[in-house]
Motif scaffolding. Structure first.
Motif, PDB file in Angstrom:
ATOM      1  N   GLU A 362       0.846  -1.194   0.000  1.00 11.11           N
ATOM      2  CA  GLU A 362       0.000   0.000   0.000  1.00 11.11           C
ATOM      3  C   GLU A 362       0.889   1.256   0.000  1.00 11.11           C
ATOM      4  N   ALA A 363       1.932   1.231   0.834  1.00  7.85           N
ATOM      5  CA  ALA A 363       2.864   2.358   0.885  1.00  7.85           C
ATOM      6  C   ALA A 363       3.645   2.469  -0.418  1.00  7.85           C
ATOM      7  N   MET A 364       4.062   1.321  -0.964  1.00  3.27           N
ATOM      8  CA  MET A 364       4.833   1.350  -2.203  1.00  3.27           C
ATOM      9  C   MET A 364       4.008   1.973  -3.334  1.00  3.27           C
ATOM     10  N   THR A 365       2.728   1.672  -3.357  1.00  2.46           N
ATOM     11  CA  THR A 365       1.855   2.226  -4.392  1.00  2.46           C
ATOM     12  C   THR A 365       1.755   3.743  -4.276  1.00  2.46           C
ATOM     13  N   ILE A 366       1.603   4.239  -3.039  1.00  2.00           N
ATOM     14  CA  ILE A 366       1.504   5.686  -2.825  1.00  2.00           C
ATOM     15  C   ILE A 366       2.823   6.367  -3.199  1.00  2.00           C
ATOM     16  N   ILE A 367       3.943   5.766  -2.815  1.00  3.13           N
ATOM     17  CA  ILE A 367       5.254   6.346  -3.123  1.00  3.13           C
ATOM     18  C   ILE A 367       5.495   6.343  -4.630  1.00  3.13           C
ATOM     19  N   ASP A 368       5.085   5.275  -5.292  1.00  3.82           N
ATOM     20  CA  ASP A 368       5.228   5.206  -6.752  1.00  3.82           C
ATOM     21  C   ASP A 368       4.435   6.329  -7.419  1.00  3.82           C
ATOM     22  N   HIS A 369       3.196   6.509  -6.961  1.00  5.05           N
ATOM     23  CA  HIS A 369       2.362   7.597  -7.495  1.00  5.05           C
ATOM     24  C   HIS A 369       3.005   8.954  -7.214  1.00  5.05           C
ATOM     25  N   LEU A 370       3.564   9.115  -6.012  1.00  5.61           N
ATOM     26  CA  LEU A 370       4.224  10.361  -5.630  1.00  5.61           C
ATOM     27  C   LEU A 370       5.393  10.660  -6.563  1.00  5.61           C
ATOM     28  N   MET A 371       6.243   9.671  -6.828  1.00  2.22           N
ATOM     29  CA  MET A 371       7.427   9.904  -7.654  1.00  2.22           C
ATOM     30  C   MET A 371       7.027  10.286  -9.080  1.00  2.22           C
ATOM     31  N   LYS A 372       6.065   9.591  -9.632  1.00  3.62           N
ATOM     32  CA  LYS A 372       5.649   9.906 -11.009  1.00  3.62           C
ATOM     33  C   LYS A 372       4.938  11.256 -11.077  1.00  3.62           C
ATOM     34  N   SER A 373       4.286  11.654  -9.987  1.00  6.83           N
ATOM     35  CA  SER A 373       3.682  12.991  -9.942  1.00  6.83           C
ATOM     36  C   SER A 373       4.771  14.057  -9.943  1.00  6.83           C
ATOM     37  N   ILE A 374       5.878  13.780  -9.235  1.00  5.62           N
ATOM     38  CA  ILE A 374       6.999  14.721  -9.211  1.00  5.62           C
ATOM     39  C   ILE A 374       7.585  14.858 -10.611  1.00  5.62           C
ATOM     40  N   PHE A 375       7.822  13.733 -11.295  1.00  5.22           N
ATOM     41  CA  PHE A 375       8.401  13.792 -12.644  1.00  5.22           C
ATOM     42  C   PHE A 375       7.486  14.567 -13.589  1.00  5.22           C
ATOM     43  N   THR A 376       6.209  14.251 -13.540  1.00  6.86           N
ATOM     44  CA  THR A 376       5.242  14.921 -14.420  1.00  6.86           C
ATOM     45  C   THR A 376       5.208  16.421 -14.136  1.00  6.86           C
ATOM     46  N   GLY A 377       5.163  16.774 -12.838  1.00  9.93           N
ATOM     47  CA  GLY A 377       5.088  18.186 -12.459  1.00  9.93           C
ATOM     48  C   GLY A 377       6.329  18.964 -12.853  1.00  9.93           C
ATOM     49  N   VAL A 378       7.505  18.360 -12.700  1.00 13.71           N
ATOM     50  CA  VAL A 378       8.749  19.044 -13.050  1.00 13.71           C
ATOM     51  C   VAL A 378       8.791  19.344 -14.545  1.00 13.71           C
ATOM     52  N   TYR A 379       8.488  18.354 -15.371  1.00 16.03           N
ATOM     53  CA  TYR A 379       8.559  18.572 -16.819  1.00 16.03           C
ATOM     54  C   TYR A 379       7.456  19.500 -17.324  1.00 16.03           C
ATOM     55  N   LYS A 380       6.368  19.559 -16.592  1.00 13.38           N
ATOM     56  CA  LYS A 380       5.279  20.447 -16.995  1.00 13.38           C
ATOM     57  C   LYS A 380       5.551  21.895 -16.574  1.00 13.38           C
ATOM     58  N   ARG A 381       6.064  22.088 -15.358  1.00 10.97           N
ATOM     59  CA  ARG A 381       6.198  23.431 -14.791  1.00 10.97           C
ATOM     60  C   ARG A 381       7.557  24.079 -15.050  1.00 10.97           C
ATOM     61  N   PHE A 382       8.574  23.263 -15.339  1.00 12.02           N
ATOM     62  CA  PHE A 382       9.934  23.812 -15.401  1.00 12.02           C
ATOM     63  C   PHE A 382      10.646  23.475 -16.712  1.00 12.02           C
ATOM     64  N   ARG A 383       9.900  23.430 -17.796  1.00 10.20           N
ATOM     65  CA  ARG A 383      10.505  23.091 -19.083  1.00 10.20           C
ATOM     66  C   ARG A 383      11.596  24.096 -19.470  1.00 10.20           C
ATOM     67  N   LYS A 384      11.355  25.371 -19.239  1.00 14.49           N
ATOM     68  CA  LYS A 384      12.354  26.371 -19.620  1.00 14.49           C
ATOM     69  C   LYS A 384      13.634  26.186 -18.819  1.00 14.49           C
ATOM     70  N   GLU A 385      13.492  25.956 -17.491  1.00 13.13           N
ATOM     71  CA  GLU A 385      14.670  25.746 -16.647  1.00 13.13           C
ATOM     72  C   GLU A 385      15.423  24.484 -17.065  1.00 13.13           C
ATOM     73  N   ILE A 386      14.703  23.438 -17.431  1.00  8.74           N
ATOM     74  CA  ILE A 386      15.359  22.196 -17.855  1.00  8.74           C
ATOM     75  C   ILE A 386      16.183  22.429 -19.114  1.00  8.74           C
ATOM     76  N   GLU A 387      15.651  23.218 -20.034  1.00  7.79           N
ATOM     77  CA  GLU A 387      16.391  23.493 -21.275  1.00  7.79           C
ATOM     78  C   GLU A 387      17.652  24.314 -20.998  1.00  7.79           C
ATOM     79  N   ILE A 388      17.580  25.225 -20.020  1.00  6.71           N
ATOM     80  CA  ILE A 388      18.777  25.981 -19.629  1.00  6.71           C
ATOM     81  C   ILE A 388      19.819  25.029 -19.053  1.00  6.71           C
ATOM     82  N   ILE A 389      19.373  24.122 -18.194  1.00  2.54           N
ATOM     83  CA  ILE A 389      20.295  23.168 -17.573  1.00  2.54           C
ATOM     84  C   ILE A 389      20.924  22.260 -18.622  1.00  2.54           C
TER      85      ILE A 389
END
Length: 913
Positions: A362-389
């Protein structure tokens, strides 16, 4: 003490060292061969020091001259230009504020500002001059860089304007106004490539006084290798860490730490949506909770505490307290001596813990969802910063799939071994031991090939690879109900179910070498009952480092801490409170009409507690004409009682001592006894001149960061209504305060009249006020109950508690509370050491050139004197605060002491008050 009590030890002393007065010695004391102090080595050292100072002075002079020349050139240019052009450039004070917007906002396509006048404040990132009529300037505003064109235009921009811009120092802040326009072609060197600004006016509002060792443009500059086609940074990782402020100003670092903040924001929002609450756990622990070899010990009020290796135990106690689901973002400390690209000694942990109903997955499922939410949010919100990096750290976007692959540990090991992988010794991976970093990376490559993902989970880790609190797999106790989550072949988090049965937990703790008695608070939470629970700890820097392919985890930490961080702070050579009283500088300026440095300033530059006594009237101060150094002494009974080290740079000790002894020999008919000197001066007198030395006193020092508390005494004073006050040290002392103190000092003297006192100085509170700090204790009736006066010493010695006076009628504990407050005040000001001054030792310590029967009788004689005069009483009081003895020495030439010398010393230190 009876009048004849010292007769017997003095007679014994006389039999050993002879003579009754300084004037009736048959032979003069053998001061020693003074020429031995004229060493070539010392001369070279002093010449080198003088040359270094001369270079520093020249550099400072050049810097000031350059600044003055720039100011003059600017003023001249402004005077030569018509007023309407002169008003368009130059330096303005930084308190002139102008409302401006961010570069990203005013240059955005949707702003519609092309062809319009824009205004902004930004840093000067880079300046490139093409001619007397054209210069290009790159302006930087956090992650954005914009090209500016400063071109000669009749009635707008003059050649003086262009020349002024050309000579500006990068990193200064400027206010700019001009027209936003399309460039002839895209500006590849800037983040904003489709527009530039044609500058109409520019004013320097925050000039840079000191150049950075590495400028921001250089530290962020990269070049592409023509052969390998690889992007290579012009600055090494070490340079980026050592020049952190410059690196943090770069658009690359600005982008990294925006993403850093974004990950924390997503982490919080996702977990709050899942019913988690944020907690803040203590970072000071009573015991090493995971591995004693990887824990930082700290002094916790004379007890040992440990910096938390994780919030694991506090998280579990929160579950026991029925918080049900908790998370935390906070520091984690690991004392691993690992100097690798993926280890830090302090990092930011993102931890979660939750009660489970049926299974830890149950915890592993929540953590998995959390990690993929982080990846999705980073690429959605910080595309310009990622391109600079990516321009500095090239990499492909992270790849993950909707259904995350979950492999059991033994299946992952089989996949690895089936590929033909072996370790450095040719061995295959074991399903009962943890994977090495090299094995993890290879496994990541195999999983990428098979599942087409950079993100996956490995479940059921072996027991040997997990801490004591990991729950064992009920079907096979060689494995645990735990998992690791991997990114690009490297682990980013460890999670799993925890042991919640206290009996099993104690047994696991003992097996891991952890004594349960030291973990009572932790165990209590389980004994009171707790639901089965699971969780994980995620390293924030580890996610950033792998997600953005930063190459080194230090790039993901704001101010990285590794085993080489926080080097021991050493006194910077030449960094003195009073550079104008630098005796090395005075020596090479000798003959140019420089006034001798003031004694008060020399004490603040080089002094120890003994030197402050020279300010009393009974001391004479000899000045060394060549260096400006000083030596303090008192004349008594045919002796020169020289007190403390010479006040000068220690490298000048030999020549100053040499010339002082020459003066004593030629100008004064006095026998020198050199008292209370450091080991450095004792070595010069004993080893080079053959003087005898002994120690019966020590500087009683306290490191301010480890001073002992006198809690009981402080409590007594507080209960009596005593309050502690301190005068602002940079303001004149009020006359009414002086009068109140003087009255209480007279009361104190009257109260002590008729008692014998051993001391070096009179109570004179109002001399050298510039270098003193004043604290006092006041009763609830407003009467001064105690006074503490601190005197500034050299940077290496800190401050002296010059006077600590407990006035008649003061409540119990007052003086202790006042001295404790004084030490705390110094600690807050960054002072490392404080000394009470010299205190008597219970036993004499033999130094150089003293041995045999002479040393034994001197030692017995001193012991008798110390006991009869109760010399150690002050030291016993001072020990309450944690004093440490730093021996100081008494030195005298052969045949130079005599019984009269012993009597003179006793008489000098003993006074009737």
């Amino acid at each position: 003490m009876s009048p004849g009590a010292l007769r017997k030890p003095i007679l014994a002393l006389n039999r050993i060292i002879g003579h009754s007065t300084a004037k009736n010695h048959i032979t003069k004391p053998k001061i020693g061969d003074i020429k031995k102090l004229e060493g070539e080595r010392e001369e070279k050292s002093l010449n080198k020091a003088a040359l270094k100072l001369a270079k520093l002075d020249d550099r400072e002079s050049e810097r000031r001259s350059f600044q003055l020349r720039r100011q003059e050139e600017e003023q001249k240019a402004l005077q030569n230009d018509p007023p309407e052009i002169a008003a368009r450039y130059g330096t303005k004070p930084s308190d002139v504020f102008v409302k401006t917007a961010a570069l990203a906002e005013i240059t955005a396509e949707e702003s519609g500002n092309v062809g319009k006048t824009i205004r902004f404040t930004a840093r000067l990132h880079h300046i490139r001059n093409l001619s007397s009529k054209l210069a290009f300037v790159v302006f930087r505003d956090r992650t954005e860089t914009l090209q500016g064109v400063v071109a000669y235009r009749e009635g707008v921009v003059s050649e003086n304007f262009v020349r002024w811009v050309e000579h500006l120092t990068t990193e200064g802040l400027v206010h700019v106004e001009g027209t936003l326009q399309r460039p002839p072609e895209e500006v590849k060197g800037c983040s904003i490539q489709n527009v530039e600004i044609l500058v109409d006016s520019m004013h320097l509002v925050v000039p840079v006084v000191e150049h950075m060792p590495v400028d921001v443009f250089t530290i962020d500059h990269v070049e592409r290798d023509e052969e390998t086609n690889q992007v290579e940074s012009m600055a090494t990782n070490r340079v980026r860490v050592a020049n952190r402020l410059a690196y943090l100003r770069t658009p690359t670092a600005q982008s990294i730490f925006r993403i850093n903040a974004g990950i924390c924001s997503i982490f919080r929002s996702v977990l709050e949506d899942q019913g988690f609450i944020e907690i803040h756990t203590p970072k000071l622990q009573p015991a090493a909770t995971e591995s004693g070899a990887e824990v930082f010990k700290v002094n916790y009020f004379d007890r040992t505490a440990f910096l938390a290796q994780s919030p694991q135990l506090a998280k579990q106690l929160s579950i026991s307290a029925d918080f049900n689901r908790v998370f935390e973002i906070g520091p984690v400390f690991r004392a691993e001596d690992s100097n690798t690209h993926r280890h830090l000694t302090e990092y930011t942990g993102m931890d979660i813990e939750m009660a489970i109903n049926e299974d830890y997955h149950e915890a592993m499922t929540i953590i998995d969802h959390l990690m993929k939410s982080i990846f999705t949010g980073v690429y959605k919100r910080f595309r310009k910063e990622i391109e600079i990096i990516k321009t500095r750290f090239p990499h492909e976007d992270l790849v993950w799939i909707e259904q995350t692959p979950v492999l059991k540990f033994k299946d992952a090991v089989k996949l690895l071994n089936d590929s033909g992988w072996t370790d450095d010794h040719g061995h295959k991976a074991s399903e009962f031991e943890d994977l090495t970093t090299r094995a993890e990376i290879r496994l990541g490559e195999l999983i990428k090939e098979k599942y087409h993902t950079d993100y996956y989970i490995i479940d059921k880790f072996p027991t040997s690879a997990r801490p004591f609190y990991a729950h064992l797999d009920p079907e096979d106790e060689r494995f645990t109900n735990s998992f690791d989550i991997f990114l690009r072949g490297q682990e980013i988090t460890t999670g799993g179910q925890r042991v919640h049965d206290p009996r099993i937990l104690k047994a696991r703790m003992r097996k891991a070498g952890i004594e349960p008695r030291g973990m009572q608070e932790y165990l209590q939470g389980f004994e009171y009952g707790v639901l089965p629970h699971a969780g994980c700890g995620i390293g924030l820097e580890r996610i950033l480092f792998l997600l953005l392919n930063l190459g080194d985890i230090r790039h993901a930490s704001l101010f990285p801490r590794d085993p080489k961080s926080l080097p021991e702070q050493k006194e910077v050579e030449g960094e003195l409170p009073h550079p104008d009283a630098d005796t090395i500088r005075y020596a090479y300026n000798h003959g140019h009409g420089s006034a001798l440095p003031a004694i008060e300033k020399l004490i603040a530059n080089y002094g120890d507690a003994t030197n402050t006594s020279w300010l009393d009237d009974r001391y004479k101060v000899w000045r060394h004409e060549k260096t400006g150094a000083a030596v303090g002494y008192a004349e008594d009974n045919g002796y020169a009682l020289v007190m403390g080290n010479p006040l000068c740079d220690p490298r000048q000790y030999p020549i100053v001592i040499r010339d002082f002894l020459k003066y004593m020999r030629k100008q004064k008919d006095l026998r020198p006894l050199w008292l209370l000197v450091s080991a450095d001066v004792e070595d010069i007198l004993a080893s080079r001149l053959g003087w005898r030395s002994l120690s019966c006193v020590a500087e009683e020092r306290i490191p301010t960061d480890s001073a002992k508390k006198v809690a009981r005494k402080e409590r007594q004073a507080e209960e009596a209504g005593v309050t502690i006050h301190e005068l602002p040290h940079d303001e004149p002392i009020p006359e009414d305060f002086k009068a109140r103190c003087d009255k209480r000092i007279e009361d104190w003297k009257a109260n002590r009249k008729g008692t014998r006192q051993v001391h070096l100085t009179e109570v004179r509170p109002w001399i050298d006020e510039e270098h003193r700090r004043y604290l006092w204790a006041e009763t609830k009736d407003g009467e001064i109950a105690a006074l503490c006066i601190l005197h500034k010493l050299s940077p290496a010695n800190g401050y002296q508690i010059k006077f600590g006076l407990d006035f008649p009628g003061s409540p119990n504990g007052t003086i202790e509370a006042l001295i404790s407050a004084a030490i705390q005040s110094l600690a807050k000001a960054g002072v490392k050491k404080v000394t009470f001054g010299a205190g008597a030792l219970p036993e004499m310590v033999t130094g150089e050139n003293l041995d045999g029967i002479r040393a034994r009788i001197l030692s017995r004689t001193y012991r008798t004197i110390a006991q009869q005069l109760k010399l150690v009483q002050k030291s016993e009081f001072r020990e309450k605060f944690g004093t440490q003895n730093d021996l100081v020495y008494i030195c005298y030439p052969f045949m130079g002491l005599g019984v009269s010398g012993a009597r003179t010393l006793i008489k000098f230190f003993e006074d009737e008050m």
